[in-house]
Design an enzyme around this catalytic site. Structure first.
Site, short mmCIF file in Angstrom:
data_model
loop_
_atom_site.label_atom_id
_atom_site.label_comp_id
_atom_site.label_asym_id
_atom_site.label_seq_id
_atom_site.Cartn_x
_atom_site.Cartn_y
_atom_site.Cartn_z
N ASN A 1 0.88 -1.17 0.00
CA ASN A 1 0.00 0.00 0.00
C ASN A 1 0.92 1.23 0.00
O ASN A 1 2.12 1.10 0.30
CB ASN A 1 -0.97 -0.04 1.20
CG ASN A 1 -0.28 0.15 2.53
OD1 ASN A 1 0.45 1.11 2.74
ND2 ASN A 1 -0.48 -0.78 3.46
N ASP B 1 2.82 -8.28 8.99
CA ASP B 1 1.55 -7.54 9.07
C ASP B 1 0.49 -8.26 9.90
O ASP B 1 -0.65 -7.79 10.00
CB ASP B 1 0.99 -7.30 7.66
CG ASP B 1 1.54 -6.02 7.02
OD1 ASP B 1 1.94 -5.10 7.76
OD2 ASP B 1 1.56 -5.94 5.77
N ASN C 1 -7.78 -7.72 9.79
CA ASN C 1 -7.76 -8.45 8.53
C ASN C 1 -7.77 -9.97 8.70
O ASN C 1 -7.55 -10.71 7.74
CB ASN C 1 -6.54 -8.05 7.68
CG ASN C 1 -6.52 -6.57 7.37
OD1 ASN C 1 -5.56 -5.88 7.68
ND2 ASN C 1 -7.59 -6.07 6.79
N ARG D 1 0.70 -11.45 2.48
CA ARG D 1 -0.07 -11.65 3.71
C ARG D 1 -0.77 -13.02 3.76
O ARG D 1 -1.33 -13.37 4.81
CB ARG D 1 -1.09 -10.52 3.89
CG ARG D 1 -0.43 -9.16 4.09
CD ARG D 1 -1.35 -8.15 4.75
NE ARG D 1 -1.71 -8.54 6.10
CZ ARG D 1 -2.58 -7.89 6.88
NH1 ARG D 1 -3.17 -6.81 6.41
NH2 ARG D 1 -2.86 -8.30 8.10
N ARG E 1 -8.58 -4.17 -2.12
CA ARG E 1 -8.22 -5.42 -1.45
C ARG E 1 -9.30 -6.49 -1.56
O ARG E 1 -9.00 -7.65 -1.78
CB ARG E 1 -7.91 -5.14 0.02
CG ARG E 1 -6.68 -4.26 0.22
CD ARG E 1 -5.45 -4.89 -0.41
NE ARG E 1 -4.24 -4.17 -0.08
CZ ARG E 1 -3.56 -4.32 1.05
NH1 ARG E 1 -3.97 -5.13 1.98
NH2 ARG E 1 -2.45 -3.63 1.24
N HIS F 1 -8.43 0.27 2.46
CA HIS F 1 -9.38 -0.55 3.22
C HIS F 1 -10.49 0.39 3.72
O HIS F 1 -10.21 1.54 4.08
CB HIS F 1 -8.73 -1.16 4.47
CG HIS F 1 -7.99 -2.45 4.25
ND1 HIS F 1 -6.80 -2.73 4.89
CD2 HIS F 1 -8.30 -3.55 3.50
CE1 HIS F 1 -6.39 -3.95 4.54
NE2 HIS F 1 -7.28 -4.46 3.70
N ASP G 1 -11.89 0.52 6.54
CA ASP G 1 -11.69 1.00 7.92
C ASP G 1 -10.64 2.11 8.02
O ASP G 1 -10.38 2.63 9.10
CB ASP G 1 -11.38 -0.16 8.89
CG ASP G 1 -10.01 -0.79 8.69
OD1 ASP G 1 -9.26 -0.37 7.78
OD2 ASP G 1 -9.68 -1.73 9.46
N ALA H 1 3.02 1.27 8.21
CA ALA H 1 2.58 0.09 7.45
C ALA H 1 1.19 0.29 6.87
O ALA H 1 0.67 -0.59 6.18
CB ALA H 1 2.59 -1.15 8.34
N CYS I 1 -7.21 -1.16 12.80
CA CYS I 1 -6.55 -2.27 12.07
C CYS I 1 -5.89 -3.24 13.03
O CYS I 1 -5.72 -4.42 12.70
CB CYS I 1 -5.46 -1.73 11.16
SG CYS I 1 -6.01 -0.53 9.96
N1 ARG Z 1 0.37 -3.33 5.83
C1 ARG Z 1 -0.96 -3.84 5.98
C2 ARG Z 1 -1.56 -4.12 4.62
O1 ARG Z 1 -1.32 -3.36 3.71
C3 ARG Z 1 -1.80 -2.91 6.79
C4 ARG Z 1 -3.18 -3.44 7.08
C5 ARG Z 1 -4.07 -2.45 7.77
N2 ARG Z 1 -5.28 -3.03 8.16
C6 ARG Z 1 -6.49 -2.49 8.02
N3 ARG Z 1 -7.49 -3.11 8.53
N4 ARG Z 1 -6.69 -1.36 7.37
O2 ARG Z 1 -2.27 -5.07 4.41
#
Ligand code: ARG
Length: 274
Positions: free
Chosen positions: A29, A72, A78, A97, A143, A173, A175, A260, A266
């Protein structure tokens, strides 16, 4: 023990993962920059501070062990999406991931959940699917796949589904740009949505719009415990807007996780969606 029936933990349970191998080792990201890796000791203390806030404000925490090599995994939002004793596990978009999936699966099996998966497409759990009462708000575009949300809604017997497209890669995302406070009220970063999807959100729930300079500090990435809201530091306009609606903001510094692309929400997964 049923945590939700305890006066000390009145707001239910969240799943968290204590950072043991947290890092930025790849870029999936726009926040992740290999030349700006997190400072490990600071990340550990920021995580602990978030953890203490959730406990102090009446949240119960469950823990999944951080598996080595999956930096992560701390972002437990997630892991999947829970409703009652059912969970739909995530199917990550990126191979970086995907190795988290069996660890989350094992945790949910051991905790007695009925475990489901989507048959096709990507789905990144509560990162892209948030309950507000009976309504499930879902984001797609970066995503999770739109069709996956329909499958999730069927698996979890969701009656009302609101699906919107995410259009800014920084808010990849749901959230990161939308946070239900109650079934009737949510925080939103309007710039993350096109006009028609913003209107769709607005028809479903009243919106508190956050300023763009606070959205970029992840202010929408909040943990809500009744009228207490734990969220990133440095976002005074949003704290004031929350106060005017009867909420108390608890700012926590989360700079090392924002590196991140994640913050308070998250780092936690709600386990008691009814
Ligand atoms: N580095 C992670 C990714 O890109 C961060 C995830 C953040 N999670 C979230 N629920 N927004 O997947």
């Amino acid at each position: 023990m049923n945590a939700t029936s305890s006066p000390l933990f009145a707001h239910g349970r969240w799943l968290v993962c204590k950072p043991k191998d947290y890092d930025v080792r790849y870029q999936i990201n726009p926040w992740m920059d290999l030349s700006k890796t997190p400072e490990k000791a600071l990340a550990a203390s920021q995580w602990m501070n978030l953890h203490h806030h959730i406990l102090r404000l009446g949240g119960w925490l469950e823990y999944v062990e951080h598996a080595q090599g999956w930096p992560d995994m701390v972002f437990t939002a997630n892991a999947g999406l829970v409703r009652g004793k059912k969970v739909v596990l995530s199917k990550f978009r990126h191979k970086e991931r995907a190795g988290e999936e069996p660890h989350f699966r094992d945790w949910f099996h051991a905790a007695g959940y009925k475990v489901f998966e989507v048959a096709k497409g990507a789905f990144e759990g509560e990162g892209d699917a948030l309950f507000a009462g009976d309504t499930l708000f879902c984001g797609y575009g970066f995503r999770s796949d739109r069709t996956a949300h329909e499958e999730v809604a069927a698996l979890l017997n969701v009656k009302k589904l609101v699906v919107v497209q995410l259009q800014d890669p920084r808010y990849y995302h749901l959230d990161t740009c939308f946070c239900p406070l109650t079934p009737k009220l949510a925080l939103v970063h309007p710039g993350a949505f096109n006009a028609s999807d913003l209107a769709l959100l607005e028809q479903s729930i009243e919106l508190i719009r956050v300023p763009p300079e606070e959205a970029v500090q992840f202010v929408c990435n909040a943990v809500v415990l009744g009228t207490d809201v734990v969220l990133p530091s440095g976002c005074t306009a949003t704290y004031k807007a929350l106060a005017s609606r009867g909420y108390t903001a608890y700012p926590v510094a989360l700079s090392e996780f924002i590196k991140a692309g994640g913050a308070a929400k998250c780092l936690s997964l709600k386990l008691d969606n009814v």
